[in-house]
Design a protein around this motif. Structure first.
Motif, short mmCIF file in Angstrom:
data_model
loop_
_atom_site.label_atom_id
_atom_site.label_comp_id
_atom_site.label_asym_id
_atom_site.label_seq_id
_atom_site.Cartn_x
_atom_site.Cartn_y
_atom_site.Cartn_z
N ALA A 115 45.39 35.88 40.66
CA ALA A 115 45.89 35.50 41.96
C ALA A 115 45.01 35.99 43.29
CB ALA A 115 47.07 36.71 42.17
N ALA A 116 43.89 37.02 42.80
CA ALA A 116 43.03 37.30 43.90
C ALA A 116 42.06 36.13 44.10
CB ALA A 116 42.19 38.57 43.44
N GLY A 133 44.58 33.80 52.85
CA GLY A 133 44.17 34.06 51.47
C GLY A 133 45.02 35.37 51.10
N ALA A 134 45.10 36.39 51.91
CA ALA A 134 45.81 37.53 51.36
C ALA A 134 47.41 37.38 51.24
CB ALA A 134 45.49 38.69 52.55
N GLU A 135 47.81 36.51 52.26
CA GLU A 135 49.16 36.16 51.93
C GLU A 135 49.34 35.37 50.76
OE1 GLU A 135 51.73 37.22 53.76
OE2 GLU A 135 50.55 38.48 55.08
N ARG A 170 40.71 41.65 48.15
CA ARG A 170 40.85 42.54 46.95
C ARG A 170 42.21 43.28 47.01
NH1 ARG A 170 36.99 46.45 45.55
NH2 ARG A 170 35.62 45.25 47.05
N VAL A 171 42.59 43.32 45.51
CA VAL A 171 43.98 43.98 45.35
C VAL A 171 43.96 45.13 44.84
CG1 VAL A 171 46.08 43.42 44.02
CG2 VAL A 171 44.80 41.41 44.97
N THR A 188 42.17 48.04 40.48
CA THR A 188 41.86 47.51 41.64
C THR A 188 41.03 46.36 41.06
OG1 THR A 188 41.69 49.51 42.98
CG2 THR A 188 40.39 47.69 43.61
N VAL A 189 41.10 44.97 41.74
CA VAL A 189 40.42 43.94 41.22
C VAL A 189 40.18 43.08 42.84
CG1 VAL A 189 41.48 43.67 38.97
CG2 VAL A 189 42.94 42.57 40.96
N SER A 190 39.38 42.27 42.32
CA SER A 190 38.93 41.40 43.60
C SER A 190 38.34 39.99 43.34
CB SER A 190 37.67 42.01 44.16
OG SER A 190 36.46 42.11 43.51
#
Length: 205
Positions: A115-116, A133-135, A170-171, A188-190
């Motif tokens: 998803a990121a 992109g964050a949305e 970043r999530v 935490t992933v990006s």
């Protein structure tokens, strides 16, 4: 002639005793059984009867062992089997739950990375902003997992060490330890994507 005299003398003694009748001892009941007759009866009894009347034989000992010991040993064995089954079942249950939880954590991590990356590619377009992109990432995480994993999503433009402009999303999400529940911020992933703005800026120059 000398050999016949003892035999004749013995015959005369038996005849004389027969004429006298049975010998009676004072103080002894004639109706009471004689000790010699009792000993003769005991001697004539079979050995099997003596063994059964005295100490128990091998057959009796084996029968007692079968009746008294085997039920107790069977009960002990059944009790130990139940205890072993409970311990083995508990161990297998713990191992199965651990494998399931590990698979769930890997699934959540891969979903967040996907998803990121998709949100970074969407935010790197020239006609949108990184916040779009964050949305996009937040919508993908909510549809694939749940809204609790999409609470902390950030996007921004950055420049790599080689001078390339990218959009990074970043999530930060909870790490599932007991089912989907876990400490927040544990995972935490990006995702990064090449920004199209620098292509347009290079073409304009």
């Amino acid at each position: 002639m000398g050999a016949r005299r003892p035999a004749a003398r013995a015959a005369l003694q038996r005849r004389h005793l027969g004429r006298q009748g049975p010998v009676r001892i004072p103080g002894l009941d004639p109706a009471a059984p004689c000790a010699r007759s009792l000993f003769s009866r005991v001697a004539r009894r079979p050995r099997n009867r003596l063994r059964s009347a005295g100490r128990p034989g091998r057959a009796h000992v084996l029968a007692g062992a079968r009746q008294g010991l085997r039920p107790h040993s069977d009960t002990a064995e059944s009790g130990s089997a139940v205890a072993e089954f409970v311990m083995v079942a508990a161990l297998l249950l713990v191992v199965a739950m651990g494998v399931f939880q590990l698979g769930l954590a890997l699934y959540v991590r891969n979903t967040l990375i996907s998803a990121a990356s998709e949100g970074a590619r969407y935010g790197a377009r020239a006609d949108v902003e990184p916040t779009d992109g964050a949305e996009r990432t937040r919508a993908l995480v909510t549809s694939a997992l749940s809204a609790s994993f999409a609470g902390d999503v950030k996007a921004a433009r950055s420049i790599t060490a080689s001078g390339v402009r990218v959009v990074e999303v970043r999530v930060s999400a909870p790490l599932p330890l007991i089912g989907p529940v876990g400490p927040s911020g544990g995972l935490t992933v990006s995702g990064r994507a090449f920004s199209e703005e620098q292509v347009l800026a290079g073409g304009a120059e």
